[in-house]
Design an enzyme around this catalytic site. Sequence first.
Site, short mmCIF file in Angstrom:
data_model
loop_
_atom_site.label_atom_id
_atom_site.label_comp_id
_atom_site.label_asym_id
_atom_site.label_seq_id
_atom_site.Cartn_x
_atom_site.Cartn_y
_atom_site.Cartn_z
CG ASP A 1 -2.12 0.95 1.16
OD1 ASP A 1 -2.28 1.62 -0.01
OD2 ASP A 1 -2.53 1.32 2.34
CD1 TRP B 1 7.42 6.40 -2.37
CD2 TRP B 1 7.22 6.53 -4.44
NE1 TRP B 1 8.70 6.26 -2.89
CE2 TRP B 1 8.60 6.57 -4.37
CE3 TRP B 1 6.68 6.61 -5.90
CZ2 TRP B 1 9.57 6.38 -5.09
CZ3 TRP B 1 7.86 6.72 -6.91
CH2 TRP B 1 9.31 6.60 -6.50
CB THR C 1 -13.30 -7.42 -5.61
OG1 THR C 1 -12.60 -8.64 -5.42
CG2 THR C 1 -14.32 -7.49 -6.17
CG ASN D 1 -7.70 -2.12 -6.08
OD1 ASN D 1 -6.38 -2.81 -5.59
ND2 ASN D 1 -7.78 -1.16 -5.33
C1 FPP Z 1 -1.81 0.07 -3.52
O1 FPP Z 1 -1.35 1.56 -3.53
C2 FPP Z 1 -1.29 -0.83 -4.49
C3 FPP Z 1 -2.08 -1.37 -5.63
C4 FPP Z 1 -3.36 -1.23 -5.74
C5 FPP Z 1 -1.29 -2.05 -6.56
C6 FPP Z 1 -0.16 -2.82 -6.22
C7 FPP Z 1 0.64 -3.04 -7.61
C8 FPP Z 1 2.06 -3.03 -7.72
C9 FPP Z 1 2.86 -2.93 -6.69
C10 FPP Z 1 2.64 -3.01 -9.09
C11 FPP Z 1 2.53 -4.24 -9.86
C12 FPP Z 1 2.57 -5.46 -8.98
C13 FPP Z 1 2.97 -6.61 -9.50
C14 FPP Z 1 2.80 -7.71 -8.53
C15 FPP Z 1 3.62 -6.94 -10.64
P1 FPP Z 1 -2.49 2.61 -3.67
O2 FPP Z 1 -2.59 2.78 -5.00
O3 FPP Z 1 -3.47 2.32 -3.09
O4 FPP Z 1 -1.75 3.81 -2.79
P2 FPP Z 1 -2.49 4.99 -1.97
O5 FPP Z 1 -3.00 4.19 -0.94
O6 FPP Z 1 -1.36 5.75 -1.46
O7 FPP Z 1 -3.30 5.63 -2.67
#
Ligand code: FPP
Length: 246
Positions: free
Chosen positions: A21, A26, A67, A69
């Site tokens: 997360d 970031w 789901t 997302n």
């Molecule tokens: C959560 O951060 C992250 C995700 C929903 C996606 C995770 C994906 C990756 C790390 C990239 C690809 C992965 C693989 C396995 C190849 P967020 O977007 O919810 O962050 P925030 O809470 O700061 O908004």
Amino acid sequence: MSLLDQIDKNRLPKHLAVIMDGNGRWAKEKGKLRVFGHQNGVLAVRDTVEGAVQLGIKYLTLYAFSTENWNRPKLEVMALMELLVSTISKETKTLMENGVRLNAIGNLSSLPERCFRQLQEAIEKTSGNTNCTLTLALSYSSRWEITEAAKTIAIKVRDGELNADDITEELFSTHLNTGDMPDPELMIRTSGEHRISNYMLWQIAYSELYFTSKLWPDFRREDLFEAVIDFQKRERRFGMISEQLN
Ligand code: FPP
């Protein structure tokens, strides 16, 4: 003493689950688009997988796409799917070199065709590897998984394949997507949030939870080592008292 030297290799979590997360925050901190955070999240995935292999952790499960997302802006969802396709295709070679078997859980039929195909290809190619099983939770939610398991069991009872009295916790577990894996002993969530977000609700009944304020793109194997050191300092009592454990 180095972080690695502080880890007892005989008391490793067999299964480590991670909620990655903080990609969006970031990127925002750097004045960039959210997708920049996801792209840099891939570097953290690579280092974490290599760190897990280095330690000898047998199962690593990453929450890559829930789901829920799917409700994000369409452009972000598309970018994430593209990133998954390109990462899986690029990283298959590294997975082979590290002896990592790729696996996936979740409602995989809801993934775009290209993503599903790439995933299946990599899963097949790496199927003989035995160092570590890397599971990506994709289009996954725990309530969905539990509901699906209940449905499958209900159908078996209706069709006379199973007796209602034979339904035990063990039998239920084998009907989950994680049926062939041990439950995670350690679960890590990055970014300072203290939530489970519909992730492995059944499987984490006795997991140790570790929260770090690091945002996912900054997470590296040293952070994983610190989490394992912390895990090894804890006493896991499973409802018993200390004296019963010795
Ligand atoms: C959560 O951060 C992250 C995700 C929903 C996606 C995770 C994906 C990756 C790390 C990239 C690809 C992965 C693989 C396995 C190849 P967020 O977007 O919810 O962050 P925030 O809470 O700061 O908004």
